[in-house]
Motif scaffolding. Structure first.
Motif, PDB file in Angstrom:
ATOM      1  N   TRP A 165       0.823  -1.197   0.000  1.00 25.91           N
ATOM      2  CA  TRP A 165       0.000   0.000   0.000  1.00 25.91           C
ATOM      3  C   TRP A 165       0.861   1.252   0.000  1.00 25.91           C
ATOM      4  O   TRP A 165       1.972   1.261   0.523  1.00 25.91           O
ATOM      5  CB  TRP A 165      -0.902   0.014   1.224  1.00 25.91           C
ATOM      6  N   CYS A 166       0.295   2.309  -0.548  1.00 24.66           N
ATOM      7  CA  CYS A 166       1.013   3.591  -0.561  1.00 24.66           C
ATOM      8  C   CYS A 166       1.248   4.076   0.855  1.00 24.66           C
ATOM      9  O   CYS A 166       2.245   4.731   1.145  1.00 24.66           O
ATOM     10  CB  CYS A 166       0.248   4.631  -1.377  1.00 24.66           C
ATOM     11  N   SER A 167       0.330   3.741   1.758  1.00 22.76           N
ATOM     12  CA  SER A 167       0.449   4.127   3.163  1.00 22.76           C
ATOM     13  C   SER A 167      -0.154   3.031   4.027  1.00 22.76           C
ATOM     14  O   SER A 167      -1.329   2.698   3.875  1.00 22.76           O
ATOM     15  CB  SER A 167      -0.282   5.449   3.412  1.00 22.76           C
ATOM     16  N   SER A 168       0.631   2.504   4.937  1.00 21.96           N
ATOM     17  CA  SER A 168       0.118   1.497   5.853  1.00 21.96           C
ATOM     18  C   SER A 168      -0.958   2.093   6.750  1.00 21.96           C
ATOM     19  O   SER A 168      -1.923   1.428   7.105  1.00 21.96           O
ATOM     20  CB  SER A 168       1.260   0.927   6.699  1.00 21.96           C
ATOM     21  N   GLU A 169      -0.791   3.375   7.088  1.00 19.38           N
ATOM     22  CA  GLU A 169      -1.735   4.033   7.977  1.00 19.38           C
ATOM     23  C   GLU A 169      -3.074   4.300   7.305  1.00 19.38           C
ATOM     24  O   GLU A 169      -4.105   4.320   7.958  1.00 19.38           O
ATOM     25  CB  GLU A 169      -1.170   5.367   8.507  1.00 19.38           C
ATOM     26  N   LEU A 170      -3.084   4.538   5.999  1.00 21.17           N
ATOM     27  CA  LEU A 170      -4.329   4.857   5.308  1.00 21.17           C
ATOM     28  C   LEU A 170      -4.867   3.642   4.556  1.00 21.17           C
ATOM     29  O   LEU A 170      -5.792   2.986   5.013  1.00 21.17           O
ATOM     30  CB  LEU A 170      -4.127   6.045   4.367  1.00 21.17           C
ATOM     31  N   CYS A 171      -4.305   3.347   3.413  1.00 22.72           N
ATOM     32  CA  CYS A 171      -4.814   2.230   2.600  1.00 22.72           C
ATOM     33  C   CYS A 171      -4.640   0.893   3.313  1.00 22.72           C
ATOM     34  O   CYS A 171      -5.536   0.045   3.265  1.00 22.72           O
ATOM     35  CB  CYS A 171      -4.130   2.214   1.238  1.00 22.72           C
ATOM     36  N   GLY A 172      -3.514   0.697   3.955  1.00 28.55           N
ATOM     37  CA  GLY A 172      -3.281  -0.553   4.669  1.00 28.55           C
ATOM     38  C   GLY A 172      -4.270  -0.733   5.805  1.00 28.55           C
ATOM     39  O   GLY A 172      -4.815  -1.823   6.008  1.00 28.55           O
ATOM     40  N   ASN A 173      -4.529   0.328   6.538  1.00 26.60           N
ATOM     41  CA  ASN A 173      -5.485   0.252   7.639  1.00 26.60           C
ATOM     42  C   ASN A 173      -6.891  -0.024   7.111  1.00 26.60           C
ATOM     43  O   ASN A 173      -7.618  -0.842   7.679  1.00 26.60           O
ATOM     44  CB  ASN A 173      -5.463   1.541   8.456  1.00 26.60           C
ATOM     45  N   ARG A 174      -7.281   0.646   6.021  1.00 25.43           N
ATOM     46  CA  ARG A 174      -8.602   0.388   5.432  1.00 25.43           C
ATOM     47  C   ARG A 174      -8.743  -1.083   5.036  1.00 25.43           C
ATOM     48  O   ARG A 174      -9.782  -1.697   5.251  1.00 25.43           O
ATOM     49  CB  ARG A 174      -8.812   1.266   4.202  1.00 25.43           C
ATOM     50  N   GLU A 175      -7.683  -1.633   4.455  1.00 23.50           N
ATOM     51  CA  GLU A 175      -7.714  -3.036   4.033  1.00 23.50           C
ATOM     52  C   GLU A 175      -7.823  -3.962   5.245  1.00 23.50           C
ATOM     53  O   GLU A 175      -8.599  -4.925   5.230  1.00 23.50           O
ATOM     54  CB  GLU A 175      -6.467  -3.371   3.215  1.00 23.50           C
ATOM     55  N   ARG A 176      -7.087  -3.684   6.308  1.00 21.16           N
ATOM     56  CA  ARG A 176      -7.152  -4.526   7.509  1.00 21.16           C
ATOM     57  C   ARG A 176      -8.537  -4.451   8.154  1.00 21.16           C
ATOM     58  O   ARG A 176      -9.075  -5.463   8.602  1.00 21.16           O
ATOM     59  CB  ARG A 176      -6.056  -4.128   8.489  1.00 21.16           C
ATOM     60  N   VAL A 177      -9.132  -3.268   8.202  1.00 18.02           N
ATOM     61  CA  VAL A 177     -10.477  -3.112   8.766  1.00 18.02           C
ATOM     62  C   VAL A 177     -11.497  -3.876   7.923  1.00 18.02           C
ATOM     63  O   VAL A 177     -12.358  -4.571   8.452  1.00 18.02           O
ATOM     64  CB  VAL A 177     -10.842  -1.608   8.885  1.00 18.02           C
TER      65      VAL A 177
END
Length: 190
Positions: A165-177
């Protein structure tokens, strides 16, 4: 605005995701300062709609070239050939000149010599794109974000080069949620 793509030219490409990030001179002024293309104290009075249009055009050309490379650098189409010609023409221009001047406290600080010129700033970004596109090491690190609906492109400088992901905090977090919600729904439906 985010400046975490790994290259100034990729940060420019990201200004269109998810909406137009440089619709006018005011937003371009913010982007130029945030990208580090102009030193902090540099006045940017002349930045107007014509500058924003020029940077949006460069953004489109860089994105065309980067997406072509991500697709494997297949035989160039007329649009990629035209984009490359425009980026090369801008990159050939003179970059902005930097000078050291004393601030009010007597410390040396950076300033742009001779004022801020649109063509010089475009040249700096276009030159960064040329460096990216001709560096096999950087091209090997070029990735498209796997986040749902995200179109950002970045350099994967993670230790194992497995960043998704471009950002673990943004896109990565959305994917994990989203993954957690899918699991919760699946276990609740049993």
């Amino acid at each position: 605005m985010r400046f975490d793509s790994g290259r100034v030219c990729l940060d420019l490409v990201a200004t269109f995701t998810p909406h137009e990030g440089i619709p006018d001179g005011d937003e371009l002024r913010v982007w130029l300062a945030g990208a580090g293309l102009v030193p902090d104290r540099t006045p940017l009075a002349r930045v107007g709609p014509d500058w924003a249009a020029a940077f949006r055009a460069l953004r489109g050309d860089v994105e065309t070239l980067v997406r072509a490379e991500l697709a494997g650098g297949a035989a160039p189409s007329a649009s990629t050939a035209n984009a490359l010609a425009r980026v090369n023409a801008l990159a050939a221009g003179p970059p902005p000149g930097l000078c050291a001047v004393r601030d009010q406290e007597g410390h040396l600080v950076r300033e742009l010599c001779g004022g801020v010129e649109c063509g010089a700033l475009l040249a700096a970004v276009a030159r960064d794109a040329v460096e990216l596109l001709t560096d096999p090491g950087d091209l090997a690190l070029l990735r498209a974000c796997e986040g749902d609906g995200c179109t950002r492109v970045y350099l994967d400088t993670s230790r194992g080069h497995r960043r998704r992901w471009c950002s673990s905090e943004l896109c990565g977090n959305r994917e994990r949620v989203a993954r957690h919600r899918r699991r919760a729904l699946a276990s609740g439906s049993r």
